[in-house]
Motif scaffolding. Sequence first.
Motif, PDB file in Angstrom:
ATOM      1  N   GLU A  85      14.986 -30.978  58.696  1.00  0.00           N
ATOM      2  CA  GLU A  85      14.046 -32.451  59.157  1.00  0.00           C
ATOM      3  C   GLU A  85      14.729 -33.449  60.544  1.00  0.00           C
ATOM      4  OE1 GLU A  85      12.644 -35.051  56.634  1.00  0.00           O
ATOM      5  OE2 GLU A  85      11.836 -34.122  55.205  1.00  0.00           O
ATOM      6  N   ALA A  86      14.537 -32.918  61.936  1.00  0.00           N
ATOM      7  CA  ALA A  86      14.873 -33.541  62.488  1.00  0.00           C
ATOM      8  C   ALA A  86      14.286 -34.144  63.483  1.00  0.00           C
ATOM      9  CB  ALA A  86      15.555 -32.485  63.277  1.00  0.00           C
ATOM     10  N   GLY A  87      13.272 -35.263  63.264  1.00  0.00           N
ATOM     11  CA  GLY A  87      11.962 -35.314  64.248  1.00  0.00           C
ATOM     12  C   GLY A  87      11.442 -34.261  64.661  1.00  0.00           C
ATOM     13  N   GLU A  88      11.196 -34.273  66.686  1.00  0.00           N
ATOM     14  CA  GLU A  88      10.163 -32.858  67.387  1.00  0.00           C
ATOM     15  C   GLU A  88      10.935 -31.362  67.067  1.00  0.00           C
ATOM     16  OE1 GLU A  88      12.607 -33.508  72.025  1.00  0.00           O
ATOM     17  OE2 GLU A  88      10.373 -34.377  71.154  1.00  0.00           O
ATOM     18  N   LYS A  89      12.429 -31.657  66.436  1.00  0.00           N
ATOM     19  CA  LYS A  89      12.762 -30.622  66.289  1.00  0.00           C
ATOM     20  C   LYS A  89      13.075 -29.511  65.336  1.00  0.00           C
ATOM     21  CE  LYS A  89      16.166 -31.962  69.714  1.00  0.00           C
ATOM     22  NZ  LYS A  89      16.516 -32.644  69.859  1.00  0.00           N
ATOM     23  N   THR A  90      12.709 -30.458  64.381  1.00  0.00           N
ATOM     24  CA  THR A  90      11.810 -30.286  62.530  1.00  0.00           C
ATOM     25  C   THR A  90      11.039 -28.206  62.734  1.00  0.00           C
ATOM     26  OG1 THR A  90      11.797 -31.944  62.449  1.00  0.00           O
ATOM     27  CG2 THR A  90      10.729 -30.369  61.365  1.00  0.00           C
ATOM     28  N   ASP A 127      23.937  -8.194  71.351  1.00  0.00           N
ATOM     29  CA  ASP A 127      23.808  -7.573  72.287  1.00  0.00           C
ATOM     30  C   ASP A 127      22.004  -7.032  73.088  1.00  0.00           C
ATOM     31  OD1 ASP A 127      25.497  -5.748  72.189  1.00  0.00           O
ATOM     32  OD2 ASP A 127      24.914  -4.824  70.487  1.00  0.00           O
ATOM     33  N   THR A 128      21.931  -8.550  72.912  1.00  0.00           N
ATOM     34  CA  THR A 128      20.284  -9.068  72.801  1.00  0.00           C
ATOM     35  C   THR A 128      20.348  -9.334  74.559  1.00  0.00           C
ATOM     36  OG1 THR A 128      19.428  -9.087  71.026  1.00  0.00           O
ATOM     37  CG2 THR A 128      18.013  -9.919  72.670  1.00  0.00           C
ATOM     38  N   PRO A 129      19.713  -9.706  75.571  1.00  0.00           N
ATOM     39  CA  PRO A 129      19.499 -10.525  76.759  1.00  0.00           C
ATOM     40  C   PRO A 129      19.140 -11.156  77.179  1.00  0.00           C
ATOM     41  CG  PRO A 129      18.893  -7.788  77.226  1.00  0.00           C
ATOM     42  CD  PRO A 129      19.101  -8.173  75.314  1.00  0.00           C
ATOM     43  N   VAL A 130      19.260 -12.065  77.115  1.00  0.00           N
ATOM     44  CA  VAL A 130      18.727 -13.664  77.238  1.00  0.00           C
ATOM     45  C   VAL A 130      18.314 -13.972  78.420  1.00  0.00           C
ATOM     46  CG1 VAL A 130      18.400 -14.042  74.340  1.00  0.00           C
ATOM     47  CG2 VAL A 130      20.872 -15.223  76.083  1.00  0.00           C
ATOM     48  N   ALA A 131      17.595 -14.609  78.777  1.00  0.00           N
ATOM     49  CA  ALA A 131      17.433 -15.290  79.969  1.00  0.00           C
ATOM     50  C   ALA A 131      16.397 -16.400  80.453  1.00  0.00           C
ATOM     51  CB  ALA A 131      16.948 -14.230  81.776  1.00  0.00           C
ATOM     52  N   GLY A 132      16.501 -17.482  81.275  1.00  0.00           N
ATOM     53  CA  GLY A 132      15.675 -18.700  81.234  1.00  0.00           C
ATOM     54  C   GLY A 132      15.654 -19.390  80.066  1.00  0.00           C
ATOM     55  N   ILE A 133      16.173 -19.463  79.722  1.00  0.00           N
ATOM     56  CA  ILE A 133      15.945 -20.339  77.868  1.00  0.00           C
ATOM     57  C   ILE A 133      17.371 -22.200  78.402  1.00  0.00           C
ATOM     58  CG2 ILE A 133      17.223 -20.901  75.962  1.00  0.00           C
ATOM     59  CD1 ILE A 133      16.754 -17.782  75.603  1.00  0.00           C
ATOM     60  N   ALA A 134      17.292 -22.806  77.768  1.00  0.00           N
ATOM     61  CA  ALA A 134      17.064 -23.985  78.271  1.00  0.00           C
ATOM     62  C   ALA A 134      18.329 -24.715  77.431  1.00  0.00           C
ATOM     63  CB  ALA A 134      16.358 -25.529  78.790  1.00  0.00           C
ATOM     64  N   LEU A 135      19.878 -25.230  77.515  1.00  0.00           N
ATOM     65  CA  LEU A 135      20.378 -25.650  76.749  1.00  0.00           C
ATOM     66  C   LEU A 135      19.513 -27.472  76.823  1.00  0.00           C
ATOM     67  CD1 LEU A 135      24.243 -24.418  76.954  1.00  0.00           C
ATOM     68  CD2 LEU A 135      22.394 -23.825  75.615  1.00  0.00           C
ATOM     69  N   VAL A 136      19.886 -27.287  76.062  1.00  0.00           N
ATOM     70  CA  VAL A 136      19.050 -29.274  75.128  1.00  0.00           C
ATOM     71  C   VAL A 136      19.765 -29.710  74.485  1.00  0.00           C
ATOM     72  CG1 VAL A 136      17.569 -30.671  73.692  1.00  0.00           C
ATOM     73  CG2 VAL A 136      16.571 -27.988  74.286  1.00  0.00           C
ATOM     74  N   LEU A 160      21.113 -23.842  71.375  1.00  0.00           N
ATOM     75  CA  LEU A 160      20.297 -23.263  72.676  1.00  0.00           C
ATOM     76  C   LEU A 160      19.815 -22.699  71.709  1.00  0.00           C
ATOM     77  CD1 LEU A 160      20.483 -20.839  74.754  1.00  0.00           C
ATOM     78  CD2 LEU A 160      21.746 -19.741  73.764  1.00  0.00           C
ATOM     79  N   PRO A 161      18.144 -23.437  71.758  1.00  0.00           N
ATOM     80  CA  PRO A 161      16.957 -23.375  71.214  1.00  0.00           C
ATOM     81  C   PRO A 161      16.562 -21.910  71.110  1.00  0.00           C
ATOM     82  CG  PRO A 161      16.355 -24.833  72.332  1.00  0.00           C
ATOM     83  CD  PRO A 161      17.531 -24.149  72.952  1.00  0.00           C
ATOM     84  N   LEU A 162      16.202 -20.429  69.917  1.00  0.00           N
ATOM     85  CA  LEU A 162      15.785 -19.657  69.433  1.00  0.00           C
ATOM     86  C   LEU A 162      14.328 -19.558  69.598  1.00  0.00           C
ATOM     87  CD1 LEU A 162      18.866 -17.913  67.720  1.00  0.00           C
ATOM     88  CD2 LEU A 162      18.541 -18.257  70.606  1.00  0.00           C
ATOM     89  N   ASN A 163      13.684 -19.346  69.985  1.00  0.00           N
ATOM     90  CA  ASN A 163      11.952 -18.974  69.657  1.00  0.00           C
ATOM     91  C   ASN A 163      12.192 -17.640  68.615  1.00  0.00           C
ATOM     92  OD1 ASN A 163      11.669 -16.657  71.312  1.00  0.00           O
ATOM     93  ND2 ASN A 163      10.667 -17.581  72.699  1.00  0.00           N
ATOM     94  N   GLY A 164      10.075 -17.620  67.966  1.00  0.00           N
ATOM     95  CA  GLY A 164      10.390 -16.479  67.033  1.00  0.00           C
ATOM     96  C   GLY A 164       9.921 -15.386  67.695  1.00  0.00           C
TER      97      GLY A 164
END
Length: 166
Positions: free
Chosen positions: A13-18, A49-58, A67-71
Amino acid sequence: MLQLTATIYKYDEAGEKTGWTYINIPADAAQQLKPHNKKSFRVKGLIDDTPVAGIALVPVGEGHFILPLNGALCRQLQKGSGVTVIVKLEVDNNVILPPDDLMACLADEPVALAYFNKLPPSHRNYYTRWINETKTEATRTKRIAQAVNTLAKEGSFGQAVKGVSN
């Protein structure tokens, strides 16, 4: 390029980050990436070994970031909360251009276009990603219409996503 070993966490539980899955980026590491910065910024690199790009650090306070990780990324990594990963990051300075079909529709609505152009780049990027992540043409068309209607009324991205433009 910054390299660190990090653990994947999930907010209870973390407000909008829940419910968010994320990796902590300590203040000293964030300063290596972008000195004297305390605002959100985009990164690219590798998680294991998984490439990531365009992810915003919050930013989460006191110079620390997450660094949020989407589903989709979590499924690609095949890793969840509590797992340790090797993270290699650098600042992602690639320009994100809005989709041509969105811009064509905005050209027909001068008020919406003017408001869109006044938004900070990060907010314009929200619309771009939201529209570009669609899987069907019908969903893409619907999202573009919602975006244009919301922008014409100077509404927020959240209102566009919810289909509320007043």
